[in-house]
Design an enzyme around this catalytic site. Sequence first.
Site, PDB file in Angstrom:
ATOM      1  N   GLY A   1      88.566  49.990  30.986  1.00  0.00           N
ATOM      2  CA  GLY A   1      89.487  50.032  29.928  1.00  0.00           C
ATOM      3  C   GLY A   1      90.384  48.621  29.700  1.00  0.00           C
TER       4      GLY A   1
ATOM      5  N   GLU B   1      82.282  51.298  34.647  1.00  0.00           N
ATOM      6  CA  GLU B   1      82.095  52.626  34.771  1.00  0.00           C
ATOM      7  C   GLU B   1      81.145  53.152  35.149  1.00  0.00           C
ATOM      8  OE1 GLU B   1      83.383  50.545  32.194  1.00  0.00           O
ATOM      9  OE2 GLU B   1      84.936  51.292  31.096  1.00  0.00           O
TER      10      GLU B   1
ATOM     11  N   GLU C   1      88.343  46.554  27.894  1.00  0.00           N
ATOM     12  CA  GLU C   1      88.157  46.880  26.540  1.00  0.00           C
ATOM     13  C   GLU C   1      89.404  46.572  25.857  1.00  0.00           C
ATOM     14  OE1 GLU C   1      86.915  50.442  28.263  1.00  0.00           O
ATOM     15  OE2 GLU C   1      85.409  50.976  26.758  1.00  0.00           O
TER      16      GLU C   1
ATOM     17  N   ALA D   1      90.866  52.598  32.795  1.00  0.00           N
ATOM     18  CA  ALA D   1      91.531  53.828  32.555  1.00  0.00           C
ATOM     19  C   ALA D   1      91.942  54.228  34.050  1.00  0.00           C
ATOM     20  CB  ALA D   1      90.866  54.797  31.875  1.00  0.00           C
TER      21      ALA D   1
HETATM   22  N1  CAA Z   1      92.524  53.995  38.304  1.00  0.00           N
HETATM   23  C1  CAA Z   1      93.513  54.331  39.017  1.00  0.00           C
HETATM   24  N2  CAA Z   1      93.856  53.697  40.220  1.00  0.00           N
HETATM   25  C2  CAA Z   1      93.244  52.503  40.199  1.00  0.00           C
HETATM   26  C3  CAA Z   1      92.549  51.993  39.454  1.00  0.00           C
HETATM   27  C4  CAA Z   1      92.255  52.917  38.349  1.00  0.00           C
HETATM   28  N3  CAA Z   1      91.357  52.290  37.338  1.00  0.00           N
HETATM   29  N4  CAA Z   1      92.068  50.729  39.930  1.00  0.00           N
HETATM   30  C5  CAA Z   1      92.879  50.314  41.089  1.00  0.00           C
HETATM   31  N5  CAA Z   1      93.723  51.475  41.302  1.00  0.00           N
HETATM   32  C6  CAA Z   1      94.558  51.861  42.691  1.00  0.00           C
HETATM   33  C7  CAA Z   1      93.599  52.040  43.690  1.00  0.00           C
HETATM   34  O1  CAA Z   1      93.227  53.244  43.785  1.00  0.00           O
HETATM   35  C8  CAA Z   1      94.667  51.639  44.871  1.00  0.00           C
HETATM   36  O2  CAA Z   1      95.722  52.616  44.814  1.00  0.00           O
HETATM   37  P1  CAA Z   1      96.081  53.056  46.343  1.00  0.00           P
HETATM   38  O3  CAA Z   1      96.602  52.003  47.219  1.00  0.00           O
HETATM   39  O4  CAA Z   1      97.028  54.330  46.128  1.00  0.00           O
HETATM   40  O5  CAA Z   1      94.837  53.483  47.056  1.00  0.00           O
HETATM   41  C9  CAA Z   1      95.483  50.247  44.186  1.00  0.00           C
HETATM   42  O6  CAA Z   1      95.267  50.549  42.637  1.00  0.00           O
HETATM   43  C10 CAA Z   1      95.121  49.198  44.623  1.00  0.00           C
HETATM   44  O7  CAA Z   1      93.591  49.027  44.475  1.00  0.00           O
HETATM   45  P2  CAA Z   1      92.628  48.496  45.317  1.00  0.00           P
HETATM   46  O8  CAA Z   1      92.957  49.157  47.035  1.00  0.00           O
HETATM   47  O9  CAA Z   1      91.168  49.063  45.071  1.00  0.00           O
HETATM   48  O10 CAA Z   1      92.671  46.925  45.128  1.00  0.00           O
HETATM   49  P3  CAA Z   1      91.346  45.869  45.580  1.00  0.00           P
HETATM   50  O11 CAA Z   1      92.082  44.678  45.587  1.00  0.00           O
HETATM   51  O12 CAA Z   1      90.810  46.270  46.686  1.00  0.00           O
HETATM   52  O13 CAA Z   1      90.465  46.187  44.282  1.00  0.00           O
HETATM   53  C11 CAA Z   1      89.772  46.503  42.056  1.00  0.00           C
HETATM   54  C12 CAA Z   1      91.044  45.757  43.110  1.00  0.00           C
HETATM   55  C13 CAA Z   1      88.656  45.694  42.074  1.00  0.00           C
HETATM   56  C14 CAA Z   1      90.402  46.154  40.625  1.00  0.00           C
HETATM   57  C15 CAA Z   1      89.413  47.835  42.243  1.00  0.00           C
HETATM   58  O14 CAA Z   1      90.850  48.571  42.294  1.00  0.00           O
HETATM   59  C16 CAA Z   1      88.704  48.870  41.336  1.00  0.00           C
HETATM   60  O15 CAA Z   1      87.525  48.487  41.487  1.00  0.00           O
HETATM   61  N6  CAA Z   1      89.194  49.649  40.547  1.00  0.00           N
HETATM   62  C17 CAA Z   1      88.668  50.378  39.623  1.00  0.00           C
HETATM   63  C18 CAA Z   1      87.921  49.462  38.453  1.00  0.00           C
HETATM   64  C19 CAA Z   1      87.085  50.520  37.542  1.00  0.00           C
HETATM   65  O16 CAA Z   1      86.249  51.283  37.875  1.00  0.00           O
HETATM   66  N7  CAA Z   1      87.653  50.570  36.115  1.00  0.00           N
HETATM   67  C20 CAA Z   1      87.353  51.638  35.166  1.00  0.00           C
HETATM   68  C21 CAA Z   1      87.954  52.679  35.033  1.00  0.00           C
HETATM   69  S1  CAA Z   1      87.151  53.945  34.019  1.00  0.00           S
HETATM   70  C22 CAA Z   1      87.678  53.452  32.436  1.00  0.00           C
HETATM   71  O17 CAA Z   1      87.935  52.342  32.142  1.00  0.00           O
HETATM   72  C23 CAA Z   1      87.040  54.221  31.437  1.00  0.00           C
HETATM   73  C24 CAA Z   1      87.181  53.496  29.930  1.00  0.00           C
HETATM   74  O18 CAA Z   1      86.312  53.032  29.482  1.00  0.00           O
HETATM   75  C25 CAA Z   1      88.396  54.035  29.180  1.00  0.00           C
END
Ligand code: CAA
Length: 257
Positions: A108, A131, A111, A65
């Site tokens: 998500g 998460e 999921e 998400a």
């Molecule tokens: N939400 C919003 N933005 C996100 C995102 C997310 N879930 N995942 C990545 N992005 C964005 C980053 O902020 C970044 O944006 P900027 O360039 O503006 O800073 C861009 O995408 C590229 O991401 P990274 O620079 O972090 O890329 P990376 O290759 O270094 O890492 C990754 C990739 C491992 C996927 C890392 O981005 C990451 O850990 N993302 C978050 C994963 C996460 O925690 N997901 C759970 C979300 S909560 C959820 O899903 C709740 C639910 O159950 C419904």
Amino acid sequence: MTYTTILTETRGRVGIVQLNRPQAMNAFNLVMLGEVFDALEAFDKDEAIGAIIVTGNEKAFAAGADIKEMAEASYVQMVVEERVAVWDRIRKIRKPVIAAVSGWALGGGCEFALSCDMVIASESAKFGQPEITIGVIPGAGGTQRLARLVGKHLAMEMVINNRTLTAQEAQQFGLANRIVPVEGYLDAAVTFADEVASRAPMAVRMAKDAVNAAFETTLTEGLNVEKRDFYQLFATEDQKEGMTAFIEKRKPNWKGK
Ligand code: CAA
């Protein structure tokens, strides 16, 4: 229909929904979620479509998400707006939905793949529920579907300790049906989906309905669903066609009736 966060296309009887927010690793914001489900529902209604693929890009299926969209939300907002209720729309899709996952399927994203009926994973696919690292837990079914699919202990480790599964592990633990090379992973998924789409449509619906019942009911109730669905198929022309074709040693010609 014009979409801003997804792309759609059809290849033969396969409908493809491609998540298209590469700048955010295909994180699901509310707009994209709405568009994905609108597109799924449109393909579900389209008689020319027999199976649906949801995919991202080589690097990311979806990174969860959209954290930026929900970071400031209050408890009351989450409850009043019922922000995760929209995810339930996937449960109403009657046709098989296949996730073609390459790269990250996190939160998500994982999921969403778990909510699909089958998963084709590229060699680079990585599945996880991170998460906990941002102070919450999965909210779109992760705790429930993972536990049912991979078992309690591995689900606990993924949800509590951020264990990520490789494509090989995902296949080993029943989360992925097949692993395919990264290059051409979508074409491989289309070939797989094509086979699904070539089956008798009513029987496919009933099959999906009956297998899903195994996750929602007792064995007795599930067996009743299966029996009802099995009997109902004897009201279709395709049952007569399928069995006649077998006896006449020819390929069946499905009508979807
Ligand atoms: N939400 C919003 N933005 C996100 C995102 C997310 N879930 N995942 C990545 N992005 C964005 C980053 O902020 C970044 O944006 P900027 O360039 O503006 O800073 C861009 O995408 C590229 O991401 P990274 O620079 O972090 O890329 P990376 O290759 O270094 O890492 C990754 C990739 C491992 C996927 C890392 O981005 C990451 O850990 N993302 C978050 C994963 C996460 O925690 N997901 C759970 C979300 S909560 C959820 O899903 C709740 C639910 O159950 C419904």
